[in-house]
Motif scaffolding. Structure first.
Motif, PDB file in Angstrom:
ATOM      1  N   ALA A  94      33.709  70.502  38.356  1.00  0.00           N
ATOM      2  CA  ALA A  94      32.626  71.447  38.033  1.00  0.00           C
ATOM      3  C   ALA A  94      31.441  71.260  38.979  1.00  0.00           C
ATOM      4  N   LYS A  95      31.110  70.002  39.304  1.00  0.00           N
ATOM      5  CA  LYS A  95      30.001  69.746  40.234  1.00  0.00           C
ATOM      6  C   LYS A  95      30.307  70.307  41.623  1.00  0.00           C
ATOM      7  N   LYS A  96      31.545  70.123  42.075  1.00  0.00           N
ATOM      8  CA  LYS A  96      31.922  70.636  43.393  1.00  0.00           C
ATOM      9  C   LYS A  96      31.843  72.159  43.435  1.00  0.00           C
ATOM     10  N   ASN A  97      32.347  72.799  42.385  1.00  0.00           N
ATOM     11  CA  ASN A  97      32.291  74.266  42.334  1.00  0.00           C
ATOM     12  C   ASN A  97      30.863  74.765  42.285  1.00  0.00           C
ATOM     13  N   LEU A  98      30.001  74.028  41.549  1.00  0.00           N
ATOM     14  CA  LEU A  98      28.598  74.436  41.466  1.00  0.00           C
ATOM     15  C   LEU A  98      27.905  74.303  42.818  1.00  0.00           C
ATOM     16  N   LYS A  99      28.233  73.249  43.558  1.00  0.00           N
ATOM     17  CA  LYS A  99      27.647  73.088  44.895  1.00  0.00           C
ATOM     18  C   LYS A  99      28.090  74.208  45.832  1.00  0.00           C
ATOM     19  N   LYS A 100      29.368  74.575  45.734  1.00  0.00           N
ATOM     20  CA  LYS A 100      29.861  75.676  46.567  1.00  0.00           C
ATOM     21  C   LYS A 100      29.156  76.980  46.231  1.00  0.00           C
ATOM     22  N   ALA A 101      28.930  77.202  44.925  1.00  0.00           N
ATOM     23  CA  ALA A 101      28.280  78.447  44.511  1.00  0.00           C
ATOM     24  C   ALA A 101      26.816  78.478  44.924  1.00  0.00           C
ATOM     25  N   LYS A 102      26.173  77.291  44.988  1.00  0.00           N
ATOM     26  CA  LYS A 102      24.751  77.248  45.319  1.00  0.00           C
ATOM     27  C   LYS A 102      24.490  77.465  46.803  1.00  0.00           C
ATOM     28  N   THR A 103      25.516  77.422  47.600  1.00  0.00           N
ATOM     29  CA  THR A 103      25.312  77.668  49.027  1.00  0.00           C
ATOM     30  C   THR A 103      24.845  79.093  49.278  1.00  0.00           C
ATOM     31  N   THR A 104      25.276  80.042  48.420  1.00  0.00           N
ATOM     32  CA  THR A 104      24.808  81.436  48.504  1.00  0.00           C
ATOM     33  C   THR A 104      24.220  81.807  47.158  1.00  0.00           C
ATOM     34  N   SER A 105      23.276  80.975  46.696  1.00  0.00           N
ATOM     35  CA  SER A 105      22.707  81.196  45.364  1.00  0.00           C
ATOM     36  C   SER A 105      21.706  82.328  45.387  1.00  0.00           C
TER      37      SER A 105
END
Length: 211
Positions: A94-105
């Motif tokens: 979940a943390k990894k997916n959240l970091k990926k999503a925050k790249t284009t937040s």
């Protein structure tokens, strides 16, 4: 006289032991007491053996219960460890997916919505269609349904049935949904019959006096 003298006169026979006899007569009362004592002793021995067997069974049951409790405790610890491990794996994902999503937040750190590529609009003027599709305010100079019907009846300049009239107008309109188109036309035709711009006689439509 001699006969009388020779006879011995005997008295009544006595009961019991003869004098000097060594045989002992057992008492029935004493024998009964002995039998009762033997029965009680046997009963006491049975009760004692049962109590000992019960104690042994209780001890054995306690040992079995203790074994089962230890086994269940081990199984529970294994399940807890396994669930904690799987929970840690899911948290990392979940943390990894959240970091990926925050790249284009987007705003406030929320993941931005994926951009949908819009199809390029066709250039040039849209084809002219005298039949209006969709709602909204009518533009100046745009024909109404009443105008279209009157223009078509004047163009053919002869009586026509309601069904043929709606079919011909539908073919000209280019609208796909004939059922919806027909409902709107029937409503307009009913209003035109009431106003007198069209006359309907036995299903045949002709121009009215006010048209």
């Amino acid at each position: 006289m001699e006969n009388l003298d020779s006879t011995v006169v005997t008295g009544p026979k006595k009961r019991g032991r003869k004098p000097g006899s060594k045989n002992k007569v057992k008492s029935t009362r004493s024998s009964k007491k002995v039998s009762y004592l033997n029965a009680f002793s046997f009963l006491e021995q049975g009760i004692q053996s049962l109590s000992e067997a019960l104690k042994k069974a209780t001890i054995q049951a306690e040992k079995e219960i203790e074994k089962l409790e230890k086994k269940h405790a081990k199984d529970l610890e294994k399940i807890k460890a396994k669930s904690a491990k799987s929970l840690g794996i899911w948290k990392d994902r979940a943390k990894k997916n959240l970091k990926k999503a925050k790249t284009t937040s987007g705003r406030r750190g929320r993941p931005a919505k994926p951009k949908v590529e819009k199809e390029a609009a066709r250039r040039g003027r849209p084809p002219k269609n005298e039949f209006r599709q969709g709602g909204g305010r009518r533009k100046a100079g745009e024909l109404t349904k009443r105008d279209i019907i009157l223009n078509y009846v004047k163009e053919i300049n002869q009586p026509i049935s309601t069904g043929d009239l709606i079919t011909a107008l539908h073919e000209r309109s280019g609208v796909r949904d004939k059922k919806r188109f027909s409902q709107g036309m029937y409503t307009t035709l009913t209003q035109m019959y009431k106003s007198g711009s069209l006359i309907k006689t036995d299903g045949i439509v002709t121009l009215g006096a006010t048209s």
